[in-house]
Design an enzyme around this catalytic site. Structure first.
Site, mmCIF file in Angstrom:
data_model
loop_
_atom_site.group_PDB
_atom_site.id
_atom_site.type_symbol
_atom_site.label_atom_id
_atom_site.label_comp_id
_atom_site.label_asym_id
_atom_site.label_seq_id
_atom_site.Cartn_x
_atom_site.Cartn_y
_atom_site.Cartn_z
ATOM 1 N N TYR A 56 48.013 34.739 53.040
ATOM 2 C CA TYR A 56 48.101 34.558 51.537
ATOM 3 C C TYR A 56 49.647 34.137 51.611
ATOM 4 C CZ TYR A 56 43.935 37.001 50.119
ATOM 5 O OH TYR A 56 42.599 37.180 49.978
ATOM 6 N N HIS A 128 38.088 36.564 57.609
ATOM 7 C CA HIS A 128 38.125 35.891 56.433
ATOM 8 C C HIS A 128 37.249 34.957 56.242
ATOM 9 C CE1 HIS A 128 41.770 35.222 53.396
ATOM 10 N NE2 HIS A 128 40.574 35.365 52.778
ATOM 11 N N SER A 207 37.326 37.865 43.064
ATOM 12 C CA SER A 207 37.168 36.814 41.663
ATOM 13 C C SER A 207 36.251 37.690 40.955
ATOM 14 C CB SER A 207 36.922 35.451 42.215
ATOM 15 O OG SER A 207 38.217 35.062 42.901
ATOM 16 N N GLY A 210 35.930 36.059 37.519
ATOM 17 C CA GLY A 210 35.856 34.430 37.396
ATOM 18 C C GLY A 210 36.868 33.757 37.699
ATOM 19 N N ARG A 211 37.908 34.249 38.511
ATOM 20 C CA ARG A 211 39.320 33.654 38.753
ATOM 21 C C ARG A 211 39.965 33.527 37.492
ATOM 22 N NH1 ARG A 211 39.169 32.062 43.794
ATOM 23 N NH2 ARG A 211 37.344 31.502 44.890
ATOM 24 N N GLY A 212 39.690 34.537 36.519
ATOM 25 C CA GLY A 212 40.420 34.605 35.240
ATOM 26 C C GLY A 212 39.590 34.084 33.920
#
Length: 332
Positions: A56, A128, A207, A210-212
């Site tokens: 990240y 990951h 998420s 939903g990724r925002g």
């Protein structure tokens, strides 16, 4: 904040964790001081599961940021990080992400994470992604050596296929499985969730909003900031986002009836999937964190749950989860 236990490990965490990816530029420029304040507020609110990764941001930026925020408060959290992704820069300046889960790479990566996080032990260490060139048994075997050495407490896998999860579990107990899961991404219900139930593995959805998208605040591409990763994601393309926005009506209506936000309803739906489910919504702002935390107090009725199930059946989203360059990010 309510607590839940990660699988048979006995590792107790808050019912909702905090994903830190967005604090390192994935959704556009982030305010580092605000991110640090958000992390510290998470601890104040009783959010104990902090999720980061060595990939990240550039140079382990996110792990360094988390370390700064946790200074003097390390014992208050369950610290999770991940390894496996390797980021390089192509001759034309593009960032290329590949997977390297060789045992020697895992061992060296763990040392790097311990140094950046300024900790003697990682509570939950994930692979990951599975490496197509390395048997999962070899990767998990190397990770199990880290447990034996006292550098890691529990192991996790992320975005792997059901059979890969079983094979990894046969080498060493897997404490948690991460996968994308939300109202508009429900594939896990037919793939890894049944295996998690069977083997007693905690399920950690990333998420979960939903990724925002499920906050009902991103209904047009113009709502994305410059440099936002979602601009390259098929579900947020102009042709697909308009179709997806039409799905939000029932969610918005339920939120209004409960005097809460659509995102809180979406998180409450996730939490209702079982006591072994611990979502890690990502945010870099304190106001959003407090909003997410309050979702733990929302109990959906069976009728409300059924309405959401019907409004967001598996496969309803327009667009793939990843674009052609990112397709390898999906489970193997």
């Amino acid at each position: 904040m309510h607590s839940r236990v990660l699988s048979r490990s006995g590792l107790e965490v808050s019912a909702i964790g905090l994903g830190c990816w967005g604090m390192s530029g994935s959704y556009g420029q982030a305010d580092e001081d605000e991110s640090v304040d958000t992390l510290r507020l998470a601890l104040d609110l009783g959010i104990t599961l902090i999720d980061t990764a060595d990939s990240y941001g550039d140079g382990g930026h996110n792990e360094l940021l988390v370390s700064r925020a946790l200074e003097g408060r390390r014992r208050e959290c369950v610290l999770a990080t991940k390894t496996g992704f390797v980021r390089t820069t192509s001759p034309d300046g593009r960032t290329i992400t590949t997977v390297d889960a060789r045992p020697e790479r895992i061992r060296s990566a763990c040392e790097g994470s311990l140094t950046r996080l300024r900790t003697e032990v990682i509570d939950l260490y994930y692979l990951h992604r599975a490496d197509p060139n390395v048997p999962i048994e070899d990767s998990v075997g190397a990770m199990s050596e880290l447990v034996e050495a006292g550098k890691v407490r529990f192991l996790g896998l992320s975005e792997v296929a059901p059979e890969t999860l079983r094979r990894g579990f046969s080498v060493h107990p897997i404490g948690a499985l991460q996968a994308e899961y939300s109202l508009w991404t429900r594939e896990a219900e037919a793939t890894v969730l049944p295996v998690c139930h069977e083997l007693g593995i905690a399920f950690v959805p990333f998420s979960p909003l939903g990724r925002g998208f499920l906050t009902s605040t991103i209904t047009a591409p113009t709502h994305l900031a410059p440099g936002d990763w979602r601009a390259t994601n098929p579900r947020f393309s102009p042709e697909n986002l308009g179709q997806n926005a039409r799905l939000l009506g029932p969610l918005d209506e339920m939120a209004r009836s409960r005097s809460c936000s659509p995102g809180q309803v979406a998180l409450a739906w996730i939490l209702a999937q079982g006591e072994h489910v611990v979502p890690i919504p990502g945010t870099r702002r304190r106001a959003h964190l407090e909003e997410n935390a309050r979702a733990a107090d929302i109990d959906l009725s069976s009728e409300e749950h059924a309405r959401l199930d019907a409004a967001f059946p598996p496969g309803i989203a327009s667009g793939a989860r990843y674009n052609a360059e990112q397709i390898g990010f999906q489970g193997r």
